[in-house]
Design an enzyme around this catalytic site. Sequence first.
Site, short mmCIF file in Angstrom:
data_model
loop_
_atom_site.label_atom_id
_atom_site.label_comp_id
_atom_site.label_asym_id
_atom_site.label_seq_id
_atom_site.Cartn_x
_atom_site.Cartn_y
_atom_site.Cartn_z
N GLY A 183 33.88 32.71 24.61
CA GLY A 183 32.85 33.45 24.97
C GLY A 183 32.41 33.49 26.41
O GLY A 183 33.40 33.30 27.21
N GLY A 184 31.18 33.58 26.70
CA GLY A 184 30.71 33.69 27.98
C GLY A 184 31.14 32.43 29.05
O GLY A 184 31.12 32.53 30.04
N GLY A 420 50.16 52.61 55.79
CA GLY A 420 48.85 51.70 55.53
C GLY A 420 49.47 50.23 55.30
O GLY A 420 48.94 49.29 55.68
N ALA A 421 50.43 50.13 54.38
CA ALA A 421 50.83 48.83 53.99
C ALA A 421 51.23 48.01 55.35
O ALA A 421 50.95 46.78 55.54
CB ALA A 421 52.14 48.85 53.13
#
Length: 535
Positions: A183-184, A420-421
Amino acid sequence: MSISSLRKIVSKVVPHRPTPPPPVAASTRVDYHRLAEIAEEKALAFQHAKGKQTARERLAALLDPDSFVEIGEFAGGDVTKGFLGAAVITGFGEIAGRQVAVYAQDFSIRGGTLGAAEGQKILALMDKAMALRIPLISLLDSGGARIQEGVMALSQYGRIFKKTCQASGMIPQISLILGPCAGGAVYSPALTDFIIMTKENSHMFVTGPDVVRAVTGENVSLADLGGGQLHNFQSGVAHYLAEDEEDALDYVRSLLTYLPSHCDELPPHYDYTPSKDDELAAAEVGSIVPAESRQPYDIVKVIEHLVDYGEFVQIQENFAASIVIGFACINGSSVGIVADQPNHNAGTLDVDASEKAARFVRCCNAYGIPIVTLVDVPGYRPGTEQEQAGIIRRGAKLIFAYANASVPMVTVILRKAYGGAYIVMGSKSIGADFTYAWPNAEIAVMGAEGAVNILKRREIKAAGPDKKDMAEAAARLAAEYQAESINPNLSIQTGELDGIIDPSTTRQAIAESLEVLRSKDRSHPGPKRHSNGPL
Ligand code: HXC
């Protein structure tokens, strides 16, 4: 009755389910310690039948011998209902002589669920951990919020979430998932620095198989929905997949050797005597990397040749394998290493690799651990799949992490750094303090073939109309371009690189740079509340 005779009775009467200690009338004087012994015997039978250790066995295995000091052992219990204490054990102990705060959920008590009492114990421990400025380790094994306590149980999770965020970046927080985490409740570990899962018995999911079946009609097993394999190989939720509980606890101890106790403490430093083995390994590192820039190799071997005793503790080893992250020491000092992995998808940066490295860079920066970046990257991975997956938004996280990091940063370009890398992977312009390249490194906006197809388009066309002639012209121009423009010379002239180093001196260059940067000023009183990066 002796414990050994009790053990026989327990194994006969309670093979699978722990019956709580018998309810005690409110007026009766309670021998808590006797009842605790009985409860632990029952917990042993219960947990062992599931292939798990009890919370107390786990604490004993994690901490230095006899170092555990429990707080509030019987808090939250109600002997009249047969509950001796809350479903979580909290306290302090030592790991390799360093103090830690720790809590362990006890699945043998009401499924380790969290109600008001458990929440209070955990919150009090977190407050103490922050006040003492020591790491917090949580051993999770729980059905989540205790259904009977309704919204109160949920609110306790809310408080734990808030406090975890408050502690984030102040003290290291490590979560071990040693049973269900449902769950949460999964967001409690998700907010911590590291999550460790085991191959068996370790499950994390927001909605369990029954709910999934009811809502979507999908039939799915616990393992496929939230097992250790899934979260280590696919989702990237976890940072380590342990063989078993013992291995998981060992990994926590290893991690802690590289982390300070809090954000203002210097990272650990160990006595290091230079060894012949390390010198030899460092001298040979160049031979691991093939000269041909497209040939794959294992960057982990390179890292092991550069660090003390070849010891490298990888993080998220099985996830986003085109980038490698982890801790090691150089001349006795802890460093975080980020490196492209040419063995996987040529080391291209993709959405997962960007997020994996970004989180790690931020972790190192939070805890003052210097970052060493080893670059061999052809670029961001191109294609519709990556664009649709959000490479712009998710790739930006790595830029954000490096650009905001203030720890010492040293970068070495081993073989290639394109586009860009190149900039993203710890370049000088993004914030590295010192940058180096090996002599044959290729540094450019793009590869030679791509570049001449744009820059020399007319010349290539003029060599036609025969396609063979055009291809030959393109190859010749690419070779010329490669020789003239794709090398570290321009970068060294512009100051983007601090040096071109022989591979055999890489370890020395990194070590000397880190030594120079030891007293780097990290204070930056910003004029804003906080930045608004691409989370
Ligand atoms: C109350 C619970 C419980 C729960 C388990 N138990 N989960 N009691 N609240 N959430 C009890 C069981 O009734 C049982 O009690 C004992 O714990 C052991 O559980 P078993 O089911 O017998 O164990 P097992 O077969 O190993 O299965 C474990 C399990 C299953 C997979 C965790 O119990 C389960 O699915 N529980 C519900 C998980 C869940 O959906 N939790 C989400 C809650 S919401 P007895 O008396 O029979 O021994 C949540 C939100 C958090 O957590 C807040 C976010 C903001």
